[in-house]
Motif scaffolding. Structure first.
Motif, PDB file in Angstrom:
ATOM      1  N   VAL A  49       3.679  -5.108  -6.954  1.00 50.10           N
ATOM      2  CA  VAL A  49       2.878  -6.103  -7.275  1.00 50.10           C
ATOM      3  C   VAL A  49       1.497  -5.604  -8.237  1.00 50.10           C
ATOM      4  O   VAL A  49       1.371  -4.655  -8.097  1.00 50.10           O
ATOM      5  CB  VAL A  49       2.363  -7.108  -6.098  1.00 50.10           C
ATOM      6  CG1 VAL A  49       3.678  -7.656  -5.440  1.00 50.10           C
ATOM      7  CG2 VAL A  49       1.709  -6.173  -5.107  1.00 50.10           C
ATOM      8  N   ALA A  70       0.937  -1.243   0.040  1.00 54.64           N
ATOM      9  CA  ALA A  70       0.169   0.089   0.166  1.00 54.64           C
ATOM     10  C   ALA A  70       0.875   1.191  -0.098  1.00 54.64           C
ATOM     11  O   ALA A  70       0.572   2.198  -0.543  1.00 54.64           O
ATOM     12  CB  ALA A  70      -0.995  -0.067   1.197  1.00 54.64           C
ATOM     13  N   VAL A  92     -18.577   0.206 -10.269  1.00 51.49           N
ATOM     14  CA  VAL A  92     -19.185   0.359  -9.099  1.00 51.49           C
ATOM     15  C   VAL A  92     -20.727   0.594  -8.916  1.00 51.49           C
ATOM     16  O   VAL A  92     -21.285   1.021  -9.758  1.00 51.49           O
ATOM     17  CB  VAL A  92     -18.809   1.837  -8.609  1.00 51.49           C
ATOM     18  CG1 VAL A  92     -19.094   2.085  -7.156  1.00 51.49           C
ATOM     19  CG2 VAL A  92     -17.292   1.950  -8.794  1.00 51.49           C
TER      20      VAL A  92
HETATM   21  P1  NAD Z   1     -10.750   0.786  -4.746  1.00 55.76           P
HETATM   22  O1  NAD Z   1      -9.792   1.319  -5.856  1.00 55.76           O
HETATM   23  O2  NAD Z   1     -11.354  -0.537  -4.707  1.00 55.76           O
HETATM   24  O3  NAD Z   1     -12.339   1.744  -4.444  1.00 55.76           O
HETATM   25  C1  NAD Z   1     -12.657   3.034  -3.989  1.00 55.76           C
HETATM   26  C2  NAD Z   1     -11.971   3.930  -5.154  1.00 55.76           C
HETATM   27  O4  NAD Z   1     -12.653   3.730  -6.344  1.00 55.76           O
HETATM   28  C3  NAD Z   1     -12.552   5.325  -4.510  1.00 55.76           C
HETATM   29  O5  NAD Z   1     -11.686   5.824  -3.761  1.00 55.76           O
HETATM   30  C4  NAD Z   1     -12.408   5.845  -6.125  1.00 55.76           C
HETATM   31  O6  NAD Z   1     -11.207   6.823  -6.149  1.00 55.76           O
HETATM   32  C5  NAD Z   1     -12.450   5.103  -6.931  1.00 55.76           C
HETATM   33  N1  NAD Z   1     -13.744   5.147  -7.891  1.00 55.76           N
HETATM   34  C6  NAD Z   1     -13.592   4.968  -9.293  1.00 55.76           C
HETATM   35  N2  NAD Z   1     -14.608   5.154  -9.957  1.00 55.76           N
HETATM   36  C7  NAD Z   1     -15.636   5.361  -9.053  1.00 55.76           C
HETATM   37  C8  NAD Z   1     -17.052   5.869  -9.083  1.00 55.76           C
HETATM   38  N3  NAD Z   1     -17.693   5.651  -9.894  1.00 55.76           N
HETATM   39  N4  NAD Z   1     -17.860   5.844  -7.850  1.00 55.76           N
HETATM   40  C9  NAD Z   1     -17.015   5.495  -6.542  1.00 55.76           C
HETATM   41  N5  NAD Z   1     -15.806   5.447  -6.588  1.00 55.76           N
HETATM   42  C10 NAD Z   1     -14.914   5.252  -7.624  1.00 55.76           C
HETATM   43  O7  NAD Z   1     -10.310   1.160  -2.965  1.00 55.76           O
HETATM   44  P2  NAD Z   1      -8.979   1.759  -2.746  1.00 55.76           P
HETATM   45  O8  NAD Z   1      -8.930   1.884  -1.226  1.00 55.76           O
HETATM   46  O9  NAD Z   1      -8.842   3.078  -3.546  1.00 55.76           O
HETATM   47  O10 NAD Z   1      -7.635   1.021  -3.356  1.00 55.76           O
HETATM   48  C11 NAD Z   1      -7.647  -0.539  -3.169  1.00 55.76           C
HETATM   49  C12 NAD Z   1      -7.275  -1.078  -4.345  1.00 55.76           C
HETATM   50  O11 NAD Z   1      -6.104  -0.235  -4.723  1.00 55.76           O
HETATM   51  C13 NAD Z   1      -6.860  -2.386  -4.245  1.00 55.76           C
HETATM   52  O12 NAD Z   1      -8.164  -3.347  -4.361  1.00 55.76           O
HETATM   53  C14 NAD Z   1      -5.910  -2.621  -5.477  1.00 55.76           C
HETATM   54  O13 NAD Z   1      -6.516  -3.093  -6.485  1.00 55.76           O
HETATM   55  C15 NAD Z   1      -5.216  -1.180  -5.468  1.00 55.76           C
HETATM   56  N6  NAD Z   1      -4.230  -1.351  -4.725  1.00 55.76           N
HETATM   57  C16 NAD Z   1      -3.155  -1.924  -5.328  1.00 55.76           C
HETATM   58  C17 NAD Z   1      -1.577  -2.092  -4.562  1.00 55.76           C
HETATM   59  C18 NAD Z   1      -0.458  -2.793  -5.313  1.00 55.76           C
HETATM   60  O14 NAD Z   1       0.483  -2.856  -4.873  1.00 55.76           O
HETATM   61  N7  NAD Z   1      -0.746  -2.896  -6.856  1.00 55.76           N
HETATM   62  C19 NAD Z   1      -1.664  -1.571  -3.275  1.00 55.76           C
HETATM   63  C20 NAD Z   1      -2.699  -0.928  -2.879  1.00 55.76           C
HETATM   64  C21 NAD Z   1      -4.002  -0.935  -3.410  1.00 55.76           C
END
Ligand code: NAD
Length: 326
Positions: free
Chosen positions: A31, A20, A283
């Motif tokens: 990753v 993260a 979403v």
């Molecule tokens: P998320 O991306 O699963 O969902 C929340 C986000 O979706 C919101 O904050 C908003 O920015 C976005 N979003 C886009 N379109 C939207 C819409 N129409 N309505 C509402 N929200 C919308 O959650 P997160 O906490 O931002 O991130 C977690 C995800 O990030 C993980 O599931 C993973 O896929 C990715 N991640 C990847 C790594 C890595 O190392 N590759 C590390 C951390 C997180």
């Protein structure tokens, strides 16, 4: 046995926090999102099976992201949350079952594309854009007002003298991403791994002239202060935002059942590569605000919404070969 489970939970939590940090703070994930999601679900399952072993600082209880130095801090009036995830049809059915235990009567769902960019908050005072911020840790974000003024489709002045806050996603269109990487390659600079990293890295530039050249775009998907406009549903809120001049994604629809939601998901799973911007899922939001309030929130996400994540694609894994950059 329990010791093993606890050791596993500790290790998963440590690894996920490291990933993260790389993703949210350094814009340099090591990753893929699918790999991250897989480990995250493993931790969620262990916590569900052994609630007594759940770690106090578990990543499952936090909204990802931190405030980077170099930017002023902004306290969000209402938290900017994450979203729960669904990976298949059964997860959607379970989502609906959870909701139906909390509210009665018919439910409609507003389905929207999940834009792969960076969450932003935009505040307007008497119709004038006064503050733009990142999500940060959900409670405190970074003040990126000057950078967001460089995003051409974010209105500086609204047609009505409204005081309100909207939220959305800032992203880099695929064509701008390709152009930017070609330019960087020609100049011997590191290329960006994907449009999300490019958008996140661009918004955190301290020089607004660089941001202006990056050709960023936005889609607004929420009104954080619906009472300011007497709005009653997500779909009417989006229509109103459109009237006010915000860039609203045109692909959203209202569905009356999970079957309809599933058809919409299938359609965009096919169509996603034809879109001029990247999406990583769909979403699904309960449409009526009154029902949303009744259904409520967890510490991390609204219970009235869920993000369906598209299955991982091979091309995504190959990106790991590319040198990551900020
Ligand atoms: P998320 O991306 O699963 O969902 C929340 C986000 O979706 C919101 O904050 C908003 O920015 C976005 N979003 C886009 N379109 C939207 C819409 N129409 N309505 C509402 N929200 C919308 O959650 P997160 O906490 O931002 O991130 C977690 C995800 O990030 C993980 O599931 C993973 O896929 C990715 N991640 C990847 C790594 C890595 O190392 N590759 C590390 C951390 C997180």
């Amino acid at each position: 046995m329990t010791e093993n489970q606890q050791a596993k939970m500790l290790e998963l939590n440590r690894l996920l926090k490291q990933y993260a940090k790389e993703y949210y703070e350094q814009d340099q994930p090591s990753v893929t999102d699918a790999e991250y999601d897989h480990l995250y679900q493993e931790l969620v399952a262990l916590e569900a099976a052994h609630p007594e072993l759940k770690l106090k600082d578990s990543i499952t209880q936090e909204v990802g992201g931190r405030v980077l130095s170099g930017f002023e801090k902004v306290k969000h009036e209402t938290a900017m949350l994450s979203l729960g995830n669904a990976f298949n049809y059964q997860d959607l059915v379970a989502f609906e079952e959870r909701i139906k235990k909390l509210v009665s009567g018919p439910i409609t769902y507003n389905c929207e594309l999940k834009i792969d960019g960076l969450a932003i908050s935009l505040k307007y005072q008497d119709g004038k854009f006064v503050q733009g911020a990142t999500r940060g840790d959900g409670k405190i974000g970074e003040n990126i007002t000057e950078n967001l003024k460089q995003v051409k489709d974010i209105p500086q002045i609204l047609p009505e003298p409204l005081t309100l806050e909207v939220r959305g996603e800032c992203f880099m269109p695929k064509s701008s991403f390709v152009e930017l990487n070609e330019e960087r390659e020609a100049q011997g600079e590191n290329i960006f791994a994907n449009p999300r990293n490019a958008a996140a890295g661009s918004l955190r530039q301290l020089d607004t002239r660089v941001v202006a050249k990056r050709n960023l775009s936005s889609f607004i998907y929420a009104v954080a202060t619906p009472e300011a406009l007497a709005l009653t549903s997500q779909s009417s809120g989006l229509a109103k935002m459109n009237e006010l001049g915000f860039h609203i994604n045109p692909e959203g629809i209202v569905c009356e059942s999970i079957e309809e939601v599933w058809n919409y998901i299938q359609t965009y799973q096919e169509k996603r590569h034809d879109l001029p911007y990247e999406i990583d899922g769909i979403v699904i939001k309960v449409n009526e605000f009154a029902l949303q309030e009744e259904i409520g929130y967890t510490v991390k996400a609204p219970k009235w919404a869920i993000a369906y994540k598209f299955p991982a694609e091979e091309a995504q894994t190959k990106l790991l070969d590319i040198e990551w950059t900020v």
